[in-house]
Every structure is written in structure tokens, then in C-alpha cells.
Design a protein around this motif. Sequence first.
Motif, mmCIF file in Angstrom:
data_model
loop_
_atom_site.group_PDB
_atom_site.id
_atom_site.type_symbol
_atom_site.label_atom_id
_atom_site.label_comp_id
_atom_site.label_asym_id
_atom_site.label_seq_id
_atom_site.Cartn_x
_atom_site.Cartn_y
_atom_site.Cartn_z
ATOM 1 N N CYS A 44 0.834 -1.200 0.000
ATOM 2 C CA CYS A 44 0.000 0.000 0.000
ATOM 3 C C CYS A 44 0.869 1.250 0.000
ATOM 4 O O CYS A 44 2.064 1.191 0.254
ATOM 5 N N ARG A 45 0.217 2.351 -0.250
ATOM 6 C CA ARG A 45 0.886 3.646 -0.130
ATOM 7 C C ARG A 45 -0.116 4.657 0.407
ATOM 8 O O ARG A 45 -1.336 4.475 0.272
ATOM 9 N N LEU A 46 0.408 5.704 0.998
ATOM 10 C CA LEU A 46 -0.438 6.796 1.478
ATOM 11 C C LEU A 46 -0.530 7.852 0.389
ATOM 12 O O LEU A 46 0.472 8.231 -0.198
ATOM 13 N N GLU A 73 -3.997 3.557 -0.151
ATOM 14 C CA GLU A 73 -4.343 3.060 -1.480
ATOM 15 C C GLU A 73 -3.543 1.785 -1.734
ATOM 16 O O GLU A 73 -2.334 1.750 -1.502
ATOM 17 N N LEU A 74 -4.230 0.764 -2.196
ATOM 18 C CA LEU A 74 -3.556 -0.490 -2.521
ATOM 19 C C LEU A 74 -2.815 -0.325 -3.839
ATOM 20 O O LEU A 74 -3.401 0.077 -4.842
ATOM 21 N N ALA A 75 -1.530 -0.631 -3.830
ATOM 22 C CA ALA A 75 -0.702 -0.506 -5.022
ATOM 23 C C ALA A 75 -0.258 -1.899 -5.457
ATOM 24 O O ALA A 75 0.901 -2.143 -5.720
ATOM 25 N N TYR A 76 -1.212 -2.816 -5.524
ATOM 26 C CA TYR A 76 -0.887 -4.206 -5.810
ATOM 27 C C TYR A 76 -1.942 -4.781 -6.733
ATOM 28 O O TYR A 76 -3.141 -4.597 -6.510
ATOM 29 N N THR A 77 -1.498 -5.485 -7.765
ATOM 30 C CA THR A 77 -2.441 -6.091 -8.715
ATOM 31 C C THR A 77 -2.126 -7.560 -8.974
ATOM 32 O O THR A 77 -2.626 -8.136 -9.914
ATOM 33 N N PRO A 92 -1.469 -11.776 -7.544
ATOM 34 C CA PRO A 92 -2.366 -12.830 -7.068
ATOM 35 C C PRO A 92 -3.069 -12.430 -5.767
ATOM 36 O O PRO A 92 -2.475 -11.796 -4.907
ATOM 37 N N ASN A 93 -4.310 -12.799 -5.653
ATOM 38 C CA ASN A 93 -5.126 -12.520 -4.471
ATOM 39 C C ASN A 93 -5.302 -11.028 -4.194
ATOM 40 O O ASN A 93 -5.502 -10.618 -3.052
ATOM 41 N N ALA A 94 -5.249 -10.196 -5.224
ATOM 42 C CA ALA A 94 -5.407 -8.750 -5.049
ATOM 43 C C ALA A 94 -6.746 -8.420 -4.393
ATOM 44 O O ALA A 94 -6.836 -7.481 -3.598
ATOM 45 N N SER A 95 -7.777 -9.196 -4.691
ATOM 46 C CA SER A 95 -9.090 -8.910 -4.099
ATOM 47 C C SER A 95 -9.067 -9.126 -2.583
ATOM 48 O O SER A 95 -9.706 -8.387 -1.840
ATOM 49 N N LYS A 96 -8.300 -10.138 -2.122
ATOM 50 C CA LYS A 96 -8.171 -10.348 -0.679
ATOM 51 C C LYS A 96 -7.471 -9.162 -0.023
ATOM 52 O O LYS A 96 -7.853 -8.719 1.058
ATOM 53 N N TYR A 97 -6.440 -8.649 -0.685
ATOM 54 C CA TYR A 97 -5.723 -7.494 -0.157
ATOM 55 C C TYR A 97 -6.648 -6.280 -0.110
ATOM 56 O O TYR A 97 -6.657 -5.525 0.860
ATOM 57 N N LEU A 98 -7.437 -6.102 -1.160
ATOM 58 C CA LEU A 98 -8.362 -4.971 -1.215
ATOM 59 C C LEU A 98 -9.395 -5.069 -0.093
ATOM 60 O O LEU A 98 -9.711 -4.073 0.562
ATOM 61 N N GLN A 99 -9.920 -6.267 0.146
ATOM 62 C CA GLN A 99 -10.876 -6.461 1.243
ATOM 63 C C GLN A 99 -10.229 -6.123 2.585
ATOM 64 O O GLN A 99 -10.853 -5.492 3.451
ATOM 65 N N TYR A 100 -8.982 -6.533 2.756
ATOM 66 C CA TYR A 100 -8.269 -6.239 4.000
ATOM 67 C C TYR A 100 -8.120 -4.726 4.162
ATOM 68 O O TYR A 100 -8.339 -4.188 5.247
ATOM 69 N N VAL A 101 -7.740 -4.051 3.081
ATOM 70 C CA VAL A 101 -7.568 -2.594 3.133
ATOM 71 C C VAL A 101 -8.887 -1.922 3.507
ATOM 72 O O VAL A 101 -8.911 -1.030 4.363
ATOM 73 N N GLU A 102 -9.970 -2.348 2.903
ATOM 74 C CA GLU A 102 -11.276 -1.749 3.196
ATOM 75 C C GLU A 102 -11.662 -1.961 4.657
ATOM 76 O O GLU A 102 -12.191 -1.062 5.298
ATOM 77 N N LYS A 103 -11.396 -3.130 5.174
ATOM 78 C CA LYS A 103 -11.797 -3.486 6.532
ATOM 79 C C LYS A 103 -10.893 -2.849 7.596
ATOM 80 O O LYS A 103 -11.342 -2.529 8.691
ATOM 81 N N HIS A 104 -9.619 -2.653 7.262
ATOM 82 C CA HIS A 104 -8.639 -2.178 8.247
ATOM 83 C C HIS A 104 -7.979 -0.867 7.826
ATOM 84 O O HIS A 104 -6.816 -0.637 8.155
ATOM 85 N N ARG A 105 -8.703 -0.028 7.152
ATOM 86 C CA ARG A 105 -8.140 1.216 6.611
ATOM 87 C C ARG A 105 -7.521 2.096 7.700
ATOM 88 O O ARG A 105 -6.419 2.624 7.544
ATOM 89 N N GLU A 106 -8.220 2.249 8.813
ATOM 90 C CA GLU A 106 -7.721 3.125 9.885
ATOM 91 C C GLU A 106 -6.409 2.607 10.468
ATOM 92 O O GLU A 106 -5.445 3.361 10.640
ATOM 93 N N GLU A 107 -6.348 1.292 10.757
ATOM 94 C CA GLU A 107 -5.124 0.712 11.311
ATOM 95 C C GLU A 107 -3.974 0.803 10.311
ATOM 96 O O GLU A 107 -2.840 1.095 10.687
#
Length: 190
Positions: free
Chosen positions: A31-33, A43-47, A49-64
Motif C-alpha cells: 500500500c501507499r499513502l 491506497e492499494l498498489a498491488y495487482t 495474485p489474491n489482489a481482491s483479498k488485499y483490497l478487502q483487507y484494506v477496506e476493513k482495516h483502513r484506519e489501522e
Amino acid sequence: MEFKQELETGTFKMVGTTETTLKIKDVAGKCRLVKTDNGVKVELAYTGPNASKYLQYVEKHREELTKYLMNPDEADLYEWLETSHQTAETLKKHEKEKLILYVNFDPDTHKMLTGIADENITLKLGSPLMEVNINEITRDEFKLSIYNMLLLADEIAVMMGNHDLRKMANIQIVKTYLSEIYDKFHDSAN
């Protein structure tokens, strides 16, 4: 992933997955700020394997993730929170408890574990603060491990608002760890 081998053909057939859970450290590395009109956002800067899992993690844990990326010195705290299954809210519940820094040292294996415990020496709050084998590290590495552990304990104490635990995370204790454990039990000392 789990596979079974087909008897007739000898080929493997997937029968299930042992899903790996993502860790904040791994996701933060992808990720990057980004500055926005309202401040910063992750913002997720990754495309890959398993990019959707990373995106879900980012959405769920954005504040942390934002705090983790903005304060790299507190990375250990966020990793400990994750492995201990704790949050700032759950830590607040321990504000008034009598908690101590617990040290378990096995003189036979030379393994040392530290954590947060209650007065009955019951390890609390999940994962240890530090686990080392003193024979596998130098004295300076041990000293740095103790400093890092005390900083982590202090950050946890501040987050939970526990003043007694914060007193325990005193930097002077480093000398005690060095003389009472490392210097007495390290193989080169014997």
C-alpha cells in the motif's frame, strides 16, 4: 491448498484450500499513502495474485493501516494487536487491572519469553511481547530486543491507559535483563 492424488491417473485434484490470513505488515508493504483534500488515505498498489483479498483487507482495516504507514515506529504495536486479537477498545478494558511484565526463562533451552501477565503470573492479552533464544543472539542484539519489548509494552500500556504497567516498562530494567539472564546463562558466559 490441499490436494488428493487420483488413483487412476496419478494426477492431483484440489480438494480445499487452507486459506492464509493476511497480516498488517504484508498488506502495508503493498500500500501507499496518498494525499487528499481531507488528509491522507491508504491506497492499494498491488495487482498480483489474491489482489481482491488485499483490497478487502484494506477496506476493513483502513484506519489501522493508515496509522501503521504513518507511524513506522509503532509497527510492532499494530502487529502485536493483530496477533493478540486485541483492539484499542479491548485494551481499555484492562485499564484498572494490576498487570506486570512477565518473564519466563528456561535455563535448559535458554529460551526467554516475555508478556503481560496478571499478579497470578497468568499470561494475559494473547501473544508474547518477545521470544528469543539467548544463545542465538549477541549481547547487543539481546539488549536491542529488550529495548524493543519495553517500547512495545509502554505503547500497550499507554493505549490501555494502565499506569502501573507503564511503570513496569521502565528502561532501567534493561540492565537487570542483561545481568540476570544474558550474562548468567549465555553459553559464552559458562
